[in-house]
Design an enzyme around this catalytic site. Sequence first.
Site, PDB file in Angstrom:
ATOM      1  N   CYS A  16      -5.448 -23.849  27.007  1.00  0.00           N
ATOM      2  CA  CYS A  16      -5.627 -25.236  26.557  1.00  0.00           C
ATOM      3  C   CYS A  16      -4.353 -25.753  25.908  1.00  0.00           C
ATOM      4  CB  CYS A  16      -6.784 -25.328  25.570  1.00  0.00           C
ATOM      5  SG  CYS A  16      -8.384 -24.859  26.247  1.00  0.00           S
ATOM      6  N   CYS A  87     -10.008 -24.135  22.715  1.00  0.00           N
ATOM      7  CA  CYS A  87      -8.894 -23.258  23.087  1.00  0.00           C
ATOM      8  C   CYS A  87      -7.601 -24.056  23.136  1.00  0.00           C
ATOM      9  CB  CYS A  87      -9.131 -22.570  24.428  1.00  0.00           C
ATOM     10  SG  CYS A  87      -9.037 -23.683  25.843  1.00  0.00           S
ATOM     11  N   CYS A  90      -7.406 -27.301  25.134  1.00  0.00           N
ATOM     12  CA  CYS A  90      -8.011 -28.475  24.501  1.00  0.00           C
ATOM     13  C   CYS A  90      -7.007 -29.168  23.585  1.00  0.00           C
ATOM     14  CB  CYS A  90      -9.237 -28.074  23.690  1.00  0.00           C
ATOM     15  SG  CYS A  90     -10.545 -27.300  24.654  1.00  0.00           S
ATOM     16  N   ASP A 505      24.092 -21.321  -5.271  1.00  0.00           N
ATOM     17  CA  ASP A 505      24.848 -22.258  -6.093  1.00  0.00           C
ATOM     18  C   ASP A 505      24.772 -21.758  -7.536  1.00  0.00           C
ATOM     19  OD1 ASP A 505      26.102 -24.770  -6.925  1.00  0.00           O
ATOM     20  OD2 ASP A 505      24.120 -25.213  -7.771  1.00  0.00           O
ATOM     21  N   ASP A 704      19.947 -26.461  -5.913  1.00  0.00           N
ATOM     22  CA  ASP A 704      18.964 -27.304  -6.599  1.00  0.00           C
ATOM     23  C   ASP A 704      18.502 -28.480  -5.758  1.00  0.00           C
ATOM     24  OD1 ASP A 704      21.058 -29.075  -6.652  1.00  0.00           O
ATOM     25  OD2 ASP A 704      21.470 -28.855  -8.789  1.00  0.00           O
TER      26      ASP A 704
END
Length: 818
Positions: A16, A87, A90, A505, A704
């Site tokens: 599917c 499935c 689908c 950093d 950050d």
Amino acid sequence: MDKATIQIRGMTCASCVRRVETGLRALPGVEEATVNFATESANVTYDPSVINRPELKAKITDLGYEPVVMDSGRAGKTIISVGGMTCASCVRRVENVLKAQPGIDDATVNLANSRAILSHAASSLDLRTIGDALEDAGYHFLGVIRDSGEDPAEKAAIIEIRDLKIKLIVGVIISLVVHGLAMGHLFPFLRDLGASTLNFVQLVLTTPVIFWVGDRFLIGAWKATRQKTSDMNTLVSLGALSAYFYSLAVTIFPGFFSQAGHPAYVYFDGASMIVTLILLGRFLEARAKGKTTAAIKKLVALKPSVARLVRGDEIVEIPIELLRVGDMFQVRPGEKVPTDGEVLSGSSSIEEAMLTGESMPVSKSPGALVFGATINQTGALTVWATRVGAETALAQIIRLVEEAQGSKAPIQRIADKVAAVFTPVVLGIAVVTFLLWILLPTAPSFSRAMLNFVSVLIIACPCAMGLATPTAVMVGTGAAAEKGILIKGGEVLEKVCKVDTVVFDKTGTLTQGKPQVVEVITFGEITKDELLRVAASLESLSGHPLAKSICDMASELGLKLYPVENFNSSSGKGVSGNVDGELTLVGSLRLLQTENVDVSGVAIKFQSLEDLGRTVVTVSKAGKVIGLLGISDTLRSSAAPAVQRLKQMGIKVAMITGDNRLVAEAAGKALGIDQVLSEVLPADKSGEIGRLQQQGRIVAMVGDGINDAPALSAADIGIAVGAGSDIAIEAGSITLMTSDLNLVPTSIYLSAQTMKIIRQNLFWAFFYNSLGIPVAAGVLYPFFGILLTPVIAALAMAMSSVSVVSNSLRLRNSLAKM
């Protein structure tokens, strides 16, 4: 290019998924379409100038799947619940239907949670039209998920599990009775009834099992047939109906099928058991899939239901949905904070562990930010609402986790390619099996050929392949979210475990991000207070952490700032402007040298501060250096343990900073970091990342998420360190809800464990089908006399998909021990 996400119901297997993806990708203007079987969602990238949303939606309708719309509360994003998907095929079908609807730019469907995320230009959608389109395609529009956290798909899943349970009980009872009747010759009280009577009773009992208990398989097969395709439902329906109609013919025309005066055997017991056992597998699978979304349910459960609104002198309790930005509300001790806001009055401690993972309560006073769903502990607070609904930190976390769980890991493409041809190949093998058992044996038996034909159809399980990757991704990302790690999708999860170099950093990441002025050195007749006053006047207009430390000290001393004219900020160097009518520079030596300020007279003092590991800020006025400020930032307590864990995992660790070499190396030495990249401007950090990548390294950048955004984007994996208010950092592939750097090695370990489970799932899914189909066809019979009955094949097929989901759930237990 625009993007859309849709939730789909009705998919039953990987076929599917492949069907929906292929259908979407075949449309002009569609650049990419990916479908997730486990989460029942699909993501589509398309060109709106070539194809519009109505056309995309029409395609999904043609495929015969059903979307479920869920409104995320954000303009341009709506999430719906879709019923009826079984499935992977689908998924693809529903995506095509939704993308064809007016106003929908993209749709991503998730089979595991029956949701579709719709991207659209308008702030609202015609949900009635969407619902009608889904119904026309054979699926069910269950409703929209709104900020209240109510999920129509979850309600539909509860109803579906209840329906499955009822039909399973009926199927088990009738199948056992039919099985007993099939062995009537063993029971004296049945022996006298005669074969024709027993066959007729079995026919009457088996009919409701096939057409009522197993109606979902027949309906799914009919949908697929209408779309000129096939899926798991096709295999199950063909197998069950073949046994049923053959037995029906024997019952009605016993003389035609009898051999040497012996009546032919009927297989009503096999037909009923096939449907019942596979329904048992579907029932267990539905219950297990519900557990994969436990992380989302826990997050949604955090949200309080009411708020204490301040109206003049009155306190009024209102539903949280009625809160608006700018409202004032009161939070008493022991209550949950209803939404994000800023404290206006009062002081208290708030437990934020449910959002950030931090175990210690955080003190709050006027001006501090609070987040919805956190728990007020000691004092009463009056808060001004700054974010409500879908914009709160909790809502953003839920959205990020949902989007991650709805994504598809690249390794899933293996299963998708197999799913594209799986069902047709199995049908071909079943037909060949039937013909060989008719033609080759010296005493050919139609019933034996039919049984082997049915066994091949029944034992094949594309479900296991379709669930192998997405269920593990859902559990992995959910477990990560519970630990404060937000991972943006399966592709990121798969890539993280390949990282061999982590670059941190320094400022705000390895350090507390709260530098303090610890040394003030003046030159000439200027006082320390005046030096701070001049420097703070300029730095008050800057957002740099070092600038804040200078302003904080000036504020503590009660210094009044000068007005500033012609302010200018030079990234990585410092700031300048006219203070008290004179050009003033505050920043690095390079900034002063650029402006031709003589710095030779301060070199010795400057060097002595750097030798102590200080970050040195120089201040000049009217072309002369008037002072130096020594600033120090404390290393985070989690920095050294995190670096040590990474090195033990065999990962190289580096640090990148704009600080000078001496300061940077002092911090690197304290943490045990060998490679230090110092004096790197923010704009040049991405270039340094690129140089590491050119050396063949897979690089993760930890920052950050503000000044480091270019480097986070340039790295193979960007890890943004932040708090609850920063979880929507777009540059990072991963967002850490807290500043605990131990989460960095934890992320890598989690990724490795998830990929291990995915590989196990795919191996067993492929191994099961590779072994099961030939055995069902009878390849072992000439050597060992082994044949599989359809009942054994049905049991094996049911357990294969359940085992894959259970293995993924096992991941949750192992990650809980981290």
